[in-house]
Enzyme design. Structure first.
Site, short mmCIF file in Angstrom:
data_model
loop_
_atom_site.label_atom_id
_atom_site.label_comp_id
_atom_site.label_asym_id
_atom_site.label_seq_id
_atom_site.Cartn_x
_atom_site.Cartn_y
_atom_site.Cartn_z
N ARG A 76 46.60 45.89 34.64
CA ARG A 76 46.79 44.50 35.06
C ARG A 76 48.29 44.23 35.17
NH1 ARG A 76 42.26 41.52 35.26
NH2 ARG A 76 40.52 41.99 33.87
N GLY A 113 40.84 42.56 42.63
CA GLY A 113 40.27 41.22 42.56
C GLY A 113 41.27 40.17 43.01
N ASP A 138 32.92 39.68 38.83
CA ASP A 138 32.83 38.22 38.85
C ASP A 138 32.33 37.66 40.18
OD1 ASP A 138 33.81 38.21 36.26
OD2 ASP A 138 35.88 37.90 36.88
O1 F6P Z 1 37.82 40.03 36.11
C1 F6P Z 1 36.86 40.82 35.55
C2 F6P Z 1 36.69 40.52 34.08
O2 F6P Z 1 35.74 41.43 33.56
C3 F6P Z 1 36.30 39.10 33.74
O3 F6P Z 1 34.94 38.82 33.90
C4 F6P Z 1 36.74 39.03 32.29
O4 F6P Z 1 36.97 37.70 31.92
C5 F6P Z 1 38.00 39.83 32.29
O5 F6P Z 1 37.90 40.72 33.39
C6 F6P Z 1 38.26 40.61 31.05
O6 F6P Z 1 39.52 41.19 31.17
P1 F6P Z 1 40.06 42.40 30.30
O7 F6P Z 1 39.33 43.64 30.71
O8 F6P Z 1 41.50 42.47 30.64
O9 F6P Z 1 39.78 42.07 28.88
#
Ligand code: F6P
Length: 359
Positions: A76, A113, A138
């Site tokens: 990310r 995304g 999502d």
């Molecule tokens: O965007 C996809 C997602 O799985 C969301 O549904 C969720 O809120 C988020 O990513 C969780 O993020 P991470 O994997 O960074 O904890």
């Protein structure tokens, strides 16, 4: 010589490898092996910033259609920090442009995304040739009816609800299953219906505890020994929906619970005296093999992306609209979110069979 870079960015999901497989296989159909170079960029934009990439061969894409995760790795990289020069004095946008040039790319294929699409659009504005594919469990990317990853996650979440049903029935308990989706409730809505949830709480439809209690009492009166609530992680009460973004963030941070479902459980227990259990499947929802629908969708997106590259139609995301794959300009996609309309036909259908949305 055609040179194509590929990266996967943001949270992973099922179907990323299937999509990479689709892009690569279609490109290898269009160009002779000596005319085509594919560069796999490691861990999303981070690899593009740091110059971490490798040349990939046809064999690298063999056997990955049904494999979960991403062979390229992901990370990310918040869009809001892209223009911020970091502590090591790295100008990220400049670094990405330089590495693109170093690889002598004709095009960069980006799978991601919402945040990923904002950065893809930024790179496009900086003169890079970009084609993107919409991924996320999502299903909240504007411009496409469906993202890959979504159906696989719905299947997993539905399976969780099915499993919870049997234990809830045995014990006569109320269960909350918290599903992913901070801003959009598509996953909870679809899995909630498929898994026979009695109450569905999504971010787009703020709830009151009183309304949920009413639904639980109604089931008790009908002689039902158990109830199942499908709750999105971003579910919000009517009271909290009136707060500013900053106030809400502070309130959630101060909440003495690991997730919203535990707060809802406590409030429902106090109001009804019923025993309530919470299950949070979390990242299970993003794991494992893509379902057949996602394999097909990812492959269609991949093949369409390759055609856009061949035709030099850069600056587009491939999208599914009314069953067809079409290009949508990145400038239209970036910065928009596809949330569940309150009057969506799927919401209506759920209401018609008696599902409570807590409003
Ligand atoms: O965007 C996809 C997602 O799985 C969301 O549904 C969720 O809120 C988020 O990513 C969780 O993020 P991470 O994997 O960074 O904890």
């Amino acid at each position: 010589m055609k040179r194509v870079g590929m990266l996967t960015s943001g949270g992973d999901c099922q179907g990323l490898n299937a999509a990479l497989h689709g892009v690569a296989k279609a490109l290898f159909e269009c160009y002779d092996e000596e005319e085509l170079e594919i560069y796999g960029i490691q861990d999303g934009y981070r690899g593009l910033i740091n110059g971490e990439y490798r040349m990939m061969k046809r064999e690298d894409f063999s056997g990955i259609l049904c494999r979960g995760g991403t062979i390229l790795g992901t990370s990310r990289q918040p869009f809001k920090l892209m223009r911020v020069v970091d502590e090591n004095s790295v100008d990220k946008v400049q670094a990405m442009k330089e590495n693109y040039k170093k690889m002598k790319l004709d095009c960069l294929v980006i799978l991601g995304g919402n945040g990923t699409h904002k950065t893809a659009n930024l790179l496009c504005g900086e003169g890079l040739n970009v084609v993107t594919l919409p991924k996320t469990i999502d299903n909240d990317i504007w411009g496409t009816d469906m993202t890959f990853g979504f159906q696989s996650a719905v299947d997993i979440a539905t399976n969780v609800l099915d499993c919870i049903h049997t234990t809830a029935t045995s014990h006569g308990r109320v269960f909350i299953v918290e599903l992913m989706g901070h801003k959009a409730g598509w996953l909870t809505l679809h899995a909630g219906i498929a898994g026979g949830a009695d109450v569905i709480l999504i971010p787009e439809i703020p709830y009151t505890i009183a309304s949920v209690c009413k639904a639980l009492r109604k089931r008790n009166k009908m002689g039902k020994r158990f109830s199942i609530l499908a709750v999105a992680e971003g579910a919000i009460s009517k009271e909290d929906a009136g707060l500013t973004k900053k106030e809400l963030k502070a309130k959630r941070a101060a909440m003495p619970y690991p997730a919203i479902s535990y707060k809802i459980a406590k409030e429902l227990e106090e109001a009804t005296g019923q025993e309530i259990r919470v299950t949070v499947p979390g990242h299970f929802q993003r794991g494992g093999s893509p379902c057949s629908y996602d394999r097909t969708l990812s492959t269609r997106f991949g093949a369409a992306a390759a055609q856009l590259i061949v035709q030099k139609q850069y600056g587009n995301m491939v999208a599914l609209r009314n069953g067809e794959i079409v290009p949508v300009p990145l400038s239209e996609v970036a910065g928009k979110l596809k949330t569940v309309p309150k009057d969506h036909s799927v919401v209506q259908a759920a209401r018609e069979i008696g599902v409570c949305f807590g409003d």
